[in-house]
Design a protein around this motif. Sequence first.
Motif, PDB file in Angstrom:
ATOM      1  N   GLY A  31       0.792  -1.229   0.000  1.00 45.51           N
ATOM      2  CA  GLY A  31       0.000   0.000   0.000  1.00 45.51           C
ATOM      3  C   GLY A  31       0.823   1.278   0.000  1.00 45.51           C
ATOM      4  N   GLU A  32       2.128   1.128  -0.038  1.00 39.73           N
ATOM      5  CA  GLU A  32       2.998   2.302  -0.009  1.00 39.73           C
ATOM      6  C   GLU A  32       3.065   2.957  -1.397  1.00 39.73           C
ATOM      7  OE1 GLU A  32       7.168   3.513   2.142  1.00 39.73           O
ATOM      8  OE2 GLU A  32       6.933   1.438   1.546  1.00 39.73           O
ATOM      9  N   PHE A  33       3.154   4.289  -1.409  1.00 37.21           N
ATOM     10  CA  PHE A  33       3.407   5.040  -2.647  1.00 37.21           C
ATOM     11  C   PHE A  33       4.828   5.583  -2.472  1.00 37.21           C
ATOM     12  CE2 PHE A  33       1.503   8.570  -5.629  1.00 37.21           C
ATOM     13  CZ  PHE A  33       2.457   8.238  -6.581  1.00 37.21           C
ATOM     14  N   LEU A  34       5.791   4.843  -3.037  1.00 36.23           N
ATOM     15  CA  LEU A  34       7.204   5.136  -2.829  1.00 36.23           C
ATOM     16  C   LEU A  34       7.788   5.895  -4.014  1.00 36.23           C
ATOM     17  CD1 LEU A  34       9.788   4.482  -0.997  1.00 36.23           C
ATOM     18  CD2 LEU A  34      10.228   2.681  -2.672  1.00 36.23           C
ATOM     19  N   GLY A  35       8.524   6.950  -3.717  1.00 40.82           N
ATOM     20  CA  GLY A  35       9.222   7.689  -4.759  1.00 40.82           C
ATOM     21  C   GLY A  35      10.702   7.343  -4.753  1.00 40.82           C
ATOM     22  N   LYS A 129     -12.538   5.188 -14.911  1.00 46.71           N
ATOM     23  CA  LYS A 129     -11.738   5.749 -13.816  1.00 46.71           C
ATOM     24  C   LYS A 129     -10.770   6.814 -14.328  1.00 46.71           C
ATOM     25  CE  LYS A 129      -9.584   4.192  -9.583  1.00 46.71           C
ATOM     26  NZ  LYS A 129     -10.673   4.706  -8.765  1.00 46.71           N
ATOM     27  N   ILE A 130     -10.178   6.573 -15.513  1.00 48.97           N
ATOM     28  CA  ILE A 130      -9.231   7.558 -16.038  1.00 48.97           C
ATOM     29  C   ILE A 130      -9.929   8.640 -16.867  1.00 48.97           C
ATOM     30  CG2 ILE A 130      -7.288   5.933 -16.085  1.00 48.97           C
ATOM     31  CD1 ILE A 130      -7.696   5.966 -19.226  1.00 48.97           C
ATOM     32  N   GLY A 131     -11.260   8.517 -17.000  1.00 45.70           N
ATOM     33  CA  GLY A 131     -12.032   9.566 -17.666  1.00 45.70           C
ATOM     34  C   GLY A 131     -11.850   9.630 -19.167  1.00 45.70           C
ATOM     35  N   LEU A 132     -11.635   8.466 -19.808  1.00 44.68           N
ATOM     36  CA  LEU A 132     -11.445   8.472 -21.260  1.00 44.68           C
ATOM     37  C   LEU A 132     -12.371   7.499 -21.993  1.00 44.68           C
ATOM     38  CD1 LEU A 132      -7.554   8.799 -21.582  1.00 44.68           C
ATOM     39  CD2 LEU A 132      -9.269  10.504 -22.198  1.00 44.68           C
ATOM     40  N   MET A 157      -3.230  -1.191 -15.012  1.00 42.77           N
ATOM     41  CA  MET A 157      -4.101  -1.504 -13.882  1.00 42.77           C
ATOM     42  C   MET A 157      -5.187  -2.533 -14.194  1.00 42.77           C
ATOM     43  SD  MET A 157      -3.159   0.004 -11.189  1.00 42.77           S
ATOM     44  CE  MET A 157      -4.655  -0.355 -10.253  1.00 42.77           C
ATOM     45  N   VAL A 158      -5.353  -2.884 -15.473  1.00 45.39           N
ATOM     46  CA  VAL A 158      -6.518  -3.691 -15.849  1.00 45.39           C
ATOM     47  C   VAL A 158      -6.499  -5.070 -15.191  1.00 45.39           C
ATOM     48  CG1 VAL A 158      -5.639  -4.721 -18.005  1.00 45.39           C
ATOM     49  CG2 VAL A 158      -8.081  -4.194 -17.776  1.00 45.39           C
ATOM     50  N   ASN A 159      -5.332  -5.602 -14.949  1.00 47.39           N
ATOM     51  CA  ASN A 159      -5.238  -6.907 -14.278  1.00 47.39           C
ATOM     52  C   ASN A 159      -5.161  -6.776 -12.753  1.00 47.39           C
ATOM     53  OD1 ASN A 159      -5.377  -8.474 -16.563  1.00 47.39           O
ATOM     54  ND2 ASN A 159      -3.161  -8.620 -16.840  1.00 47.39           N
ATOM     55  N   LYS A 160      -5.421  -5.572 -12.243  1.00 48.56           N
ATOM     56  CA  LYS A 160      -5.348  -5.294 -10.804  1.00 48.56           C
ATOM     57  C   LYS A 160      -4.074  -5.870 -10.187  1.00 48.56           C
ATOM     58  CE  LYS A 160     -10.361  -5.123 -10.325  1.00 48.56           C
ATOM     59  NZ  LYS A 160     -10.781  -5.703 -11.626  1.00 48.56           N
ATOM     60  N   GLU A 187      -5.098   8.483  -6.415  1.00 47.33           N
ATOM     61  CA  GLU A 187      -6.451   7.921  -6.298  1.00 47.33           C
ATOM     62  C   GLU A 187      -6.394   6.384  -6.296  1.00 47.33           C
ATOM     63  OE1 GLU A 187      -9.073   9.871  -9.116  1.00 47.33           O
ATOM     64  OE2 GLU A 187     -10.331   8.077  -9.058  1.00 47.33           O
ATOM     65  N   ILE A 188      -5.596   5.839  -7.215  1.00 48.12           N
ATOM     66  CA  ILE A 188      -5.442   4.389  -7.303  1.00 48.12           C
ATOM     67  C   ILE A 188      -4.833   3.860  -6.005  1.00 48.12           C
ATOM     68  CG2 ILE A 188      -4.082   2.567  -8.430  1.00 48.12           C
ATOM     69  CD1 ILE A 188      -4.270   4.232 -11.024  1.00 48.12           C
ATOM     70  N   ASN A 189      -3.863   4.581  -5.484  1.00 51.69           N
ATOM     71  CA  ASN A 189      -3.189   4.175  -4.246  1.00 51.69           C
ATOM     72  C   ASN A 189      -4.163   4.214  -3.059  1.00 51.69           C
ATOM     73  OD1 ASN A 189      -1.554   5.685  -1.725  1.00 51.69           O
ATOM     74  ND2 ASN A 189      -0.640   3.787  -2.487  1.00 51.69           N
ATOM     75  N   GLU A 190      -4.987   5.256  -3.003  1.00 51.63           N
ATOM     76  CA  GLU A 190      -5.874   5.404  -1.853  1.00 51.63           C
ATOM     77  C   GLU A 190      -7.104   4.514  -1.967  1.00 51.63           C
ATOM     78  OE1 GLU A 190      -6.531   9.607  -1.430  1.00 51.63           O
ATOM     79  OE2 GLU A 190      -4.520   9.925  -0.578  1.00 51.63           O
ATOM     80  N   ASP A 191      -7.719   4.473  -3.147  1.00 50.03           N
ATOM     81  CA  ASP A 191      -8.967   3.715  -3.316  1.00 50.03           C
ATOM     82  C   ASP A 191      -8.739   2.220  -3.392  1.00 50.03           C
ATOM     83  OD1 ASP A 191      -9.954   6.188  -3.445  1.00 50.03           O
ATOM     84  OD2 ASP A 191     -10.682   6.091  -5.513  1.00 50.03           O
ATOM     85  N   MET A 192      -7.663   1.821  -4.063  1.00 49.44           N
ATOM     86  CA  MET A 192      -7.459   0.396  -4.306  1.00 49.44           C
ATOM     87  C   MET A 192      -6.322  -0.160  -3.448  1.00 49.44           C
ATOM     88  SD  MET A 192      -7.764   0.913  -8.426  1.00 49.44           S
ATOM     89  CE  MET A 192      -8.227  -0.706  -9.033  1.00 49.44           C
TER      90      MET A 192
END
Length: 223
Positions: A31-35, A129-132, A157-160, A187-192
Amino acid sequence: MITITDLRKIYRMGSVEVNALDGVTLYIDKGEFLGIVGASGSGKTTLLHMLGLLDHPTSGNIVIDGTDVLALTDYEKTMFRLYRLGYVFQDYALVPDLTVMENVSLPAMLRDDRNEEQIRKDSHGILQKIGLCDRRDHLPRELSGGQQQRVSIARAMVNKPDILFADEPCANLDSENSRMVLDLFREINEDMKQTIVMVSHEDWHKEYFHRIIQLKDGKVVNT
Ligand SMILES: Nc1ncnc2c1ncn2[C@@H]1O[C@H](COP(=O)(O)OP(=O)(O)O)[C@@H](O)[C@H]1O
Ligand SMILES: [Mg+2]
């Protein structure tokens, strides 16, 4: 989630040796968002390639979710990548002759546990989700750079996947589109609860990361 121990990568070119990774030890939490930051040539891409099983280190260990991934056969690695990992590259790497929808569906089609109906549903969901959604039948070249990068995120992300790797995904984007891409990652990091490992060279991206590691000459240095 990812345990990296004394990872080394030596590139040999003739008599010259480059220590691209010089003993990296690191733990990345679920769940980490690492830079990952550092000067050009510091080993960021090399590290991402090793973690993403796109290349093999010279020595060291990588354990992902209890699996010693370097001990896998080539076939097992391919399956591990397909089922558990996602990738976003600097240059989007979309297939030029396929539509947005087809590009996004591609990784799902490579799996043998997804039927057409499921693939259609998953691809549609992630496009939403990506608005396209309204661009689903367009070709990549008919989209802006920012839109293309969002499509490549949808494809990743399609294969989660358990882990999403991104190598300087905003390098070719202006600040507005960069922010859109980073907001999408957040958003992906927080929601999923998606684990994301992202290489960046822009200082202002730091506000998005939970944690930052800096590489210098193939080593992790204190920030
Ligand atoms: N395929 C390769 N063959 C030889 N040397 C390489 C190769 N890939 C990277 N290197 C070298 O390894 C070092 C780290 O490169 P890289 O991981 O691409 O750095 P960064 O992504 O931080 O700019 C650099 O000195 C680079 O020249
Ligand atoms: Mg790089």
